[in-house]
Design an enzyme around this catalytic site. Structure first.
Site, short mmCIF file in Angstrom:
data_model
loop_
_atom_site.label_atom_id
_atom_site.label_comp_id
_atom_site.label_asym_id
_atom_site.label_seq_id
_atom_site.Cartn_x
_atom_site.Cartn_y
_atom_site.Cartn_z
N GLU A 148 0.85 -1.18 0.14
CA GLU A 148 0.12 -0.12 -0.13
C GLU A 148 0.91 1.30 0.13
OE1 GLU A 148 -2.20 0.43 3.72
OE2 GLU A 148 -3.38 1.95 2.98
N GLU A 246 -12.01 2.73 5.38
CA GLU A 246 -10.96 3.10 6.10
C GLU A 246 -10.96 4.70 6.68
OE1 GLU A 246 -6.98 2.75 5.03
OE2 GLU A 246 -6.46 1.37 6.60
O1 3PY Z 1 -1.40 3.60 8.29
C1 3PY Z 1 -2.41 3.76 7.53
O2 3PY Z 1 -2.89 5.06 7.55
C2 3PY Z 1 -3.04 2.56 6.72
O3 3PY Z 1 -3.88 2.93 6.20
C3 3PY Z 1 -2.65 1.20 7.33
O4 3PY Z 1 -3.22 0.23 6.67
#
Ligand code: 3PY
Length: 264
Positions: A148, A246
């Site tokens: 990511e 998220e």
């Molecule tokens: O640390 C973060 O902001 C994340 O998205 C972790 O997955």
């Protein structure tokens, strides 16, 4: 639309083990978590309590982060962290066990911040080895390792989709094909990436999508990102997985945007 509630950033007013049931009560069938334990290799009692919280709630754990170190203290992963390689590998084995018992298939490996005492090349070399180890581990349960781009942490070196795809290419050269881009539209946008172009070029190969609005990392509609448009286009181009919620929000208001969306 299949959403999965990230219970490490949402519902945080509740004790961690109560969050899966709260997600279910709010109408969701899937959750994801950052590494939810203090220890790198949790004991049986801790594992059982966590796994029961998921199964008793009647939700699917769609995603789990590997141990990323002290996240509140600024750490963002062990993958490239020289000196913590055996810890990372032990954690992979623990993660595979959880995934096997809960049917989880997506495992997010935060790359790690740059360390002053080592060159980027040294850290990148370790990262590829660790990613290959993780990919081979989760392959035993049909799993995928996610990588990511992250914002807000200057020492984290993977900022754009291209940064991540370059690392994925190295893992492919090393013989694994189950490391995939986690397209977090919030992190990509904040880092100045061209999100529509990333979607056009790579949506069918995304390992996962996560969303939050910008500015503020809040719920969809609290900022200016065209998240609905980006999700629709990703689906048209072949992304078939869940959408990870998220973002930060008070529990009372966390999901009201989905009700507004249904009404429109
Ligand atoms: O640390 C973060 O902001 C994340 O998205 C972790 O997955």
């Amino acid at each position: 639309m299949t959403y999965t509630v990230n219970c490490s950033i949402l519902l945080t007013e509740l004790p961690l083990l109560e969050r899966p049931a709260a997600a279910k009560a709010a109408g969701f069938d899937a959750v994801e978590f950052w590494w939810p334990f203090e220890s790198n290799v949790p004991g049986d009692a801790e594992l059982t309590a966590f796994e029961r919280a998921i199964t008793d709630a009647g939700v699917q754990l769609t995603g789990l982060n590997f141990n990323a170190g002290n996240m509140p203290g600024g750490d963002r992963g062990l993958v490239s962290w020289k000196g913590r390689c055996s810890e990372f590998k032990d954690n992979v084995d623990a993660v595979v066990g959880i995934g096997e018992r809960l049917g989880t298939k997506a495992f997010n490996a935060l790359y790690g911040n740059r360390q002053d005492d080592y060159t980027p090349a040294e850290q990148d070399e370790l990262a590829v080895k660790n990613l290959v180890y993780a990919a081979q581990g989760v392959a035993k349960i049909g799993g995928t390792v996610l990588l990511e781009p992250v914002s807000g942490t200057p020492a984290y070196p993977l900022k754009t989709a291209a940064d991540v795809l370059a690392v994925i290419a190295k893992t492919q050269e090393a013989g694994v094909d189950n490391v995939k881009l986690l397209a977090d539209f919030y992190h990509l946008a904040v880092n100045g990436d061209d999100v529509p172009a990333v979607i056009e070029n790579h949506a069918k190969d995304f390992g996962h999508i996560q969303i939050a609005d910008d500015p503020g990392r809040g719920a969809p509609g609290t900022g200016t990102l065209p998240l609905g448009e980006w999700i629709t286009r990703s689906r048209e181009l072949g992304y078939a997985g869940p959408i990870g919620l998220e973002y930060k929000s008070a529990a009372a208001d966390a999901f009201s945007w989905t009700i507004r969306q249904q009404a429109n």
